[in-house]
Design a protein around this motif. Structure first.
Motif, short mmCIF file in Angstrom:
data_model
loop_
_atom_site.label_atom_id
_atom_site.label_comp_id
_atom_site.label_asym_id
_atom_site.label_seq_id
_atom_site.Cartn_x
_atom_site.Cartn_y
_atom_site.Cartn_z
N GLU A 51 0.80 -1.22 0.00
CA GLU A 51 0.00 0.00 0.00
C GLU A 51 0.84 1.28 0.00
N TRP A 55 -1.85 6.41 -5.05
CA TRP A 55 -2.76 5.57 -5.81
C TRP A 55 -3.90 6.38 -6.42
N ILE A 57 -7.79 5.91 -7.21
CA ILE A 57 -8.83 5.06 -6.62
C ILE A 57 -10.12 5.17 -7.42
N HIS A 58 -10.75 4.01 -7.69
CA HIS A 58 -12.11 3.99 -8.23
C HIS A 58 -12.98 3.21 -7.27
N LEU A 59 -14.07 3.83 -6.80
CA LEU A 59 -14.96 3.23 -5.83
C LEU A 59 -16.35 3.00 -6.39
N ASP A 76 -14.30 8.66 -7.82
CA ASP A 76 -12.89 8.60 -8.21
C ASP A 76 -12.10 9.46 -7.25
N THR A 78 -7.98 9.76 -4.89
CA THR A 78 -6.58 9.43 -4.67
C THR A 78 -6.37 8.99 -3.23
N SER A 79 -5.27 8.29 -3.01
CA SER A 79 -4.85 7.97 -1.65
C SER A 79 -3.33 7.94 -1.61
N PHE A 94 -6.90 9.74 2.41
CA PHE A 94 -7.83 9.25 1.39
C PHE A 94 -8.78 10.37 0.99
N THR A 96 -11.92 11.17 -2.08
CA THR A 96 -12.66 10.86 -3.30
C THR A 96 -13.78 11.87 -3.48
N THR A 190 -13.42 -1.25 -4.03
CA THR A 190 -12.34 -0.34 -4.39
C THR A 190 -11.35 -1.05 -5.29
N GLN A 192 -7.66 0.01 -7.07
CA GLN A 192 -6.66 1.06 -7.04
C GLN A 192 -5.50 0.74 -7.96
#
Length: 377
Positions: A51, A55, A57-59, A76, A78-79, A94, A96, A190, A192
């Motif tokens: 991790e 990243w 991220i798509h949720l 959508d 980032t993290s 995190f 979104t 999720t 990523q």
């Protein structure tokens, strides 16, 4: 990693030296890091290392879990995750955005060397509240973590699953069960994809006005690196007058635009070496801060010390067990200047009528590798 209720990932150092103190008792009983079995550190270091980094991220989120709903919304974002204590802890920011609005928060993952399991805590930046830990472990490249929570007035089970982990991607699912784990309904998915650091957009929301004061800006004075001088009373509430001295370094990192921060302390002294972190969260409803302490030997967050700043002085309180008795604990931060501040922890066993100071930390800002005011010329 993420929990619902629009709370995704679940998410003290002596306020800079600061809340490492949250539990003097724990520190006084802790062994130096050198005494920790190497196998335990190895167990921790190869779990959530995948991790670390930035990243995309798509949720996908199920709108109404446990109702038979089939309506999903997508986000959508980032993290960014950083490694702490050689992999025995990780901090993630995190962020979104989607049809349901912005979701911003922090995940703290702590390894418990006794149980060899992970405690995963999620905090939502909107309310500054920390969820119960989701606990579990990895087996054969798959991570499973569980907890029990209240959802819509009922007590349910919550499950996190990490799978399909590669160097540049990972898949996460959150599920709820209202029948004791016989069946599970997935409500958060999720996916990523790793982003090169040079292209990464840091999570944490819009930058805060540096000229603003108060509330979420109370700890702005502390961001950066500090030289820490500590004094600890050997046996609080016993009439003892024997103190031990320590020296160390404190670093304070801004999270969520200043509405949260992470303090890390490493110190050496007569009792050996110790490490600790303090996660501090601002609650905009109560306008108070909650200070959570953890050490690598504990692997869990201690009970929060809660309070606020008034007229440049911070006071924070908790009710804790010490030597088998319940006592009051008080943290005080004062005086504060641009390059120094002082922290004191005190105990009271008479309901706050009298207080005994048992931990004193004096911090001096480090500039260009030297403490402010002490640099060579």
């Amino acid at each position: 990693m993420w929990v619902f209720k629009i709370r995704l990932p679940k998410l003290i150092l002596l306020c800079s030296a600061i809340c490492l103190l949250l539990s003097i008792n724990a520190l006084s009983q802790a062994k130096p890091d050198s005494a920790q079995p190497k196998a335990e550190a190895l167990d921790a270091s190869n779990n959530f290392d995948f991790e670390v980094g930035s990243w995309k991220i798509h949720l996908k989120r199920l709108l109404k879990p446990l109702t038979g709903s089939k309506q999903w919304v997508e986000f959508d974002g980032t993290s960014k995750t950083r490694r702490i204590w050689d992999g025995r802890a990780y901090i993630e920011e995190f962020l979104t955005d989607g049809p349901s609005g912005k979701v911003e928060g922090i995940t703290l993952r702590l390894y418990n060397p006794t149980s060899r399991q992970w405690n995963i805590y999620w905090a939502n930046a909107k309310d500054g509240k920390l969820g119960v830990p989701t606990v579990g472990e990895f087996k054969n490249g798959r991570g499973e973590f569980y907890d029990q929570e209240e959802f819509n007035g009922r007590t349910i089970l919550v499950r996190y699953v990490w799978s399909d982990i590669t160097p540049n991607s990972a898949h996460f699912e959150q599920s709820f069960s209202d029948d004791g784990g016989k069946t599970w309904e997935v409500n958060w998915i999720t996916d990523q994809t790793r982003v090169p650091e040079s292209d990464a957009a840091l999570a944490g929301g819009a930058p805060q006005d540096a000229s603003a004061t108060g509330g979420p800006h109370d700890f702005d004075f502390e961001f950066g690196t500090w030289k820490t001088q500590l004094k600890r009373l050997a046996n609080p509430l016993s009439g003892s007058s024997k103190w031990a001295d320590y020296e160390g370094t404190t670093t304070v990192q801004k999270l969520c635009g200043g509405r949260a921060n992470l303090v890390e302390l490493v110190a050496e002294g007569q009792a050996g070496r110790f490490e600790g972190l303090n996660l501090r969260l601002y609650n905009p409803q109560s306008r108070q801060w909650s200070l959570y302490f953890a050490s690598p030997k504990m692997g869990v967050l201690a009970k929060p010390t809660i309070g606020e700043f008034k007229n440049g002085r911070g006071e924070f309180y908790s009710h804790e067990e010490y030597n088998g008795r319940m006592i009051l604990v008080r943290f005080v931060i004062s005086p504060i200047t641009p390059d120094s501040y002082r922290f004191e922890q005190a105990f009271s066993d008479d309901g706050g009528k009298t207080w005994e100071v048992n931990w004193i930390a004096t911090d001096t800002r480090v500039r260009n590798g030297s403490a402010a005011g002490n640099s060579s010329r």
